[in-house]
Design an enzyme around this catalytic site. Structure first.
Site, PDB file in Angstrom:
ATOM      1  N   LYS A 175      46.952  40.572  38.757  1.00 39.50           N
ATOM      2  CA  LYS A 175      47.701  41.144  39.875  1.00 39.50           C
ATOM      3  C   LYS A 175      48.014  42.623  39.689  1.00 39.50           C
ATOM      4  CE  LYS A 175      48.587  37.785  42.908  1.00 39.50           C
ATOM      5  NZ  LYS A 175      48.351  37.926  44.354  1.00 39.50           N
ATOM      6  N   SER A 228      42.733  33.602  35.607  1.00 42.17           N
ATOM      7  CA  SER A 228      43.487  34.607  36.358  1.00 42.17           C
ATOM      8  C   SER A 228      44.867  34.905  35.804  1.00 42.17           C
ATOM      9  CB  SER A 228      43.615  34.173  37.826  1.00 42.17           C
ATOM     10  OG  SER A 228      44.275  32.925  37.917  1.00 42.17           O
TER      11      SER A 228
END
Length: 595
Positions: A129, A384
């Protein structure tokens, strides 16, 4: 800080309580059923074309200088070529690092294909992110940066914005739902951002953040639905192709929440190497992108499973959907136990513990490989993130072997008579199959029910076991794929309710998603009790923002309309799912003999 939190919460309830379903079709995750490992149906969009990538990489006519960047004006949102240029020009490496692409040797051997893991869990905030947040913020002009930024997030995006703000020297207000675990709040504060706990749902929190941005003149940094955020995430795809060199993968598996990561990766990969498949992966209970793609338009989920909280969104972005519907090859759906198995697989190969959303792509790759019967191919899965709450580890460990198809949980009915227990053990497991758990209690009638787990190596072993039980006159139910049973039934000991008949009149069973916060139980009971009698209640903390509660209630048919009205009023915080069929039978500890 406490005053700020309280003010924000009351404001959210009064002013910023929004429901996206008012403008988008509402849908349930249960509306889409897909075979394990198969790609969900997809209605192809026309927002982008792969041929766009081969136009000259020059700014389009009609672009204007805005906030220090050339942005599309009359020509509309970026084309595929436009995204390619944005990815190549992304400024993410001031804070992010080129993450490793590691082979998972044990898992690769197990699935008969090379499976590589893109290690975004090794970023400074343990998640990808940071890339999109920084790329958005670094492209803001000096005045906007001076006014600061605001965002809404319960986890990884919040940490990305906070670190980017610290690097750029601008102030950041991070709005987080009041249900956010303390560990995530602490991590964001540690990075220097101001945290405002506001709203009991993400929709409320986001609405407050946008309003706060308008009032304070701050720029709202969207977690996924922004071209600069998408381009920043697209650098993950750029790195993968560079790291693979001439040995390109057949497919790249990407976890999908709001769609920013997969939109960025697909935009870059399809522009450069369109033959490589880009496949999204979502949990079965949080399938907003798969449902939207199957219907050809964005939908709003009426409920969402929060186990993989990093991807638990009710609605995907407008821009991310435009890109995904044009470029994706499909979406694979996986169960929570398969996600847990993937976490264990990655741990066995790397000794790293991914969060559920972080292991989602690995679970999807395994399911796809098995369904498509791939052999000797090369695949990449995006790891992720690794912002795992320690409280979840017990739950993950318990479901991992089930997700890997190494354990089954069965319920078998036996005669309540002397010697029947020994006969059952001899028939069911003998001396070959390992027993992983066993639950039995005396029943004051002709039959008793045993709940047990057995380790298996092949489907043949399970078939032989069930056949032996049937030939011995012992009715069995396989509960392995029943999530309520895995989460609740295996912890209930004592059998059916203590009534004269063993059954509770008008009893209805539900799985209710409870927010993990003080006062949630009291608020729930005030709406339900004493109007309806509670017959069963089981709760286990899982470390999520919401946890599952098994609820039994006596609700006569005449009260159903009133009961449904009450549950709809509670729906913004507590979502109800009725338990029916064999799972309900298991909770009642009573089986009907097969015809």
């Amino acid at each position: 800080m406490a005053m700020e939190c309280a003010r924000g919460t009351r404001a959210a309830r009064r002013t910023w309580k929004v429901r996206a379903s008012a403008t988008r079709p509402s849908a349930s995750p249960d509306d889409l059923r897909v075979k394990p490992g198969a790609l969900a149906p997809l209605v192809r969009g026309r927002g982008l074309a792969q041929s766009d990538a081969f136009r000259a990489a020059q700014p389009c006519e009609g672009q204007v200088e805005r906030n220090g960047d050339k942005e599309a004006c009359e020509r509309g949102p970026p084309s595929l070529e436009g995204y390619l240029r944005r990815v190549l020009c992304s400024q993410v490496y001031d804070v992010a690092r080129e993450s490793e692409l590691d082979l998972l040797p044990r898992l690769s051997e197990s699935v008969g294909n090379e499976l590589w893991l893109k290690r975004e869990d090794c970023q400074p905030v343990f998640s990808f992110k940071l890339r999109g947040a920084y790329n958005k913020m670094v492209r803001m002009d000096a005045e906007a940066r001076k006014n600061g930024v605001v965002c809404s997030s319960a986890g990884n995006h919040a940490q990305g914005v906070a670190m980017a703000a610290a690097k750029l020297g601008c102030s950041a207000v991070i709005c987080m739902p009041v249900t956010t675990p303390d560990i995530k709040v602490t991590n964001v504060k540690r990075l220097g951002a101001e945290v405002v706990l506001v709203g009991e749902t993400y929709d409320e929190c986001q609405a407050y953040a946008k309003q706060r941005g308008r009032e304070d003149g701050r720029t709202f940094v969207h977690p996924f639905d922004d071209p600069d955020v998408i381009a920043g995430q697209g650098t993950v795809g750029m790195e993968i192709l560079r790291q693979c060199g001439n040995r390109l993968p057949e497919a790249i598996f990407v976890p999908v929440g709001g769609g920013g990561l997969i939109a960025g990766i697909a935009a870059y990969v399809k522009a450069v190497r369109p033959e490589i498949k880009v496949i999204g992966v979502e949990p079965v209970g949080a399938n907003a992108m798969a449902l939207s793609l199957s219907k050809g338009e964005r939908v709003y989920l009426d409920k969402v499973d929060g186990f993989a909280d990093g991807v638990a969104v009710r609605e995907v972005g407008e821009e991310t959907f435009r890109v995904a519907s044009s470029l994706l090859d499909g979406v694979v759906l996986v169960r929570n136990d398969e996600i847990c198995a993937a976490i264990k697989d990655v741990f066995n190969d790397t000794r790293s513990v991914l969060e559920p959303a972080g292991a989602l792509a690995v679970a999807g790759a395994k399911a796809y490989i098995q369904h498509a019967k791939c052999k000797g191919c090369r695949f990449v899965a995006i790891g992720s993130g690794a912002n795992m709450n320690f409280d979840r580890l017990r739950y993950v460990s318990e479901l991992a072997d089930i997700g890997a198809h190494r354990e089954v949980v069965l319920a078998t009915t036996i005669p309540e008579e002397r010697g029947s227990f020994l006969k059952f053990v001899d028939t069911a497991v003998g001396s070959e199959l390992p027993v992983t758990e066993f639950r039995y209690r005396f029943a004051a009638d002709m039959k008793a029910t045993i709940l047990y787990g057995v380790g298996i190596r092949t489907e043949v072993e399970l078939s032989v076991l069930l056949q032996n039980l049937e030939e011995a006159g012992m009715t069995s139910t396989n509960l392995t794929n029943s999530e309520p049973a895995m989460e609740h039934l295996r912890y209930l000991v004592g059998g059916r309710a203590r009534t004269f008949t063993g059954n509770v009149p008008d009893e209805r069973l539900y799985v209710v998603q409870f927010p993990e916060r003080a006062g949630a139980l009291k608020r729930f009971l005030e709406a339900i009790s004493p109007r309806w009698n509670i017959t069963l209640f089981h709760y286990r903390a899982t470390g999520n923002m919401k946890s599952s509660v098994l609820l039994g209630l006596q609700v006569p048919d005449a009260d159903l309309e009133e009961f449904h009205a009450v549950t709809q009023q509670l729906d913004t915080l507590y979502s109800f799912s009725k338990i029916e069929g064999s799972t309900a039978d298991a909770f009642h500890m009573s089986w009907v003999e097969p015809p």
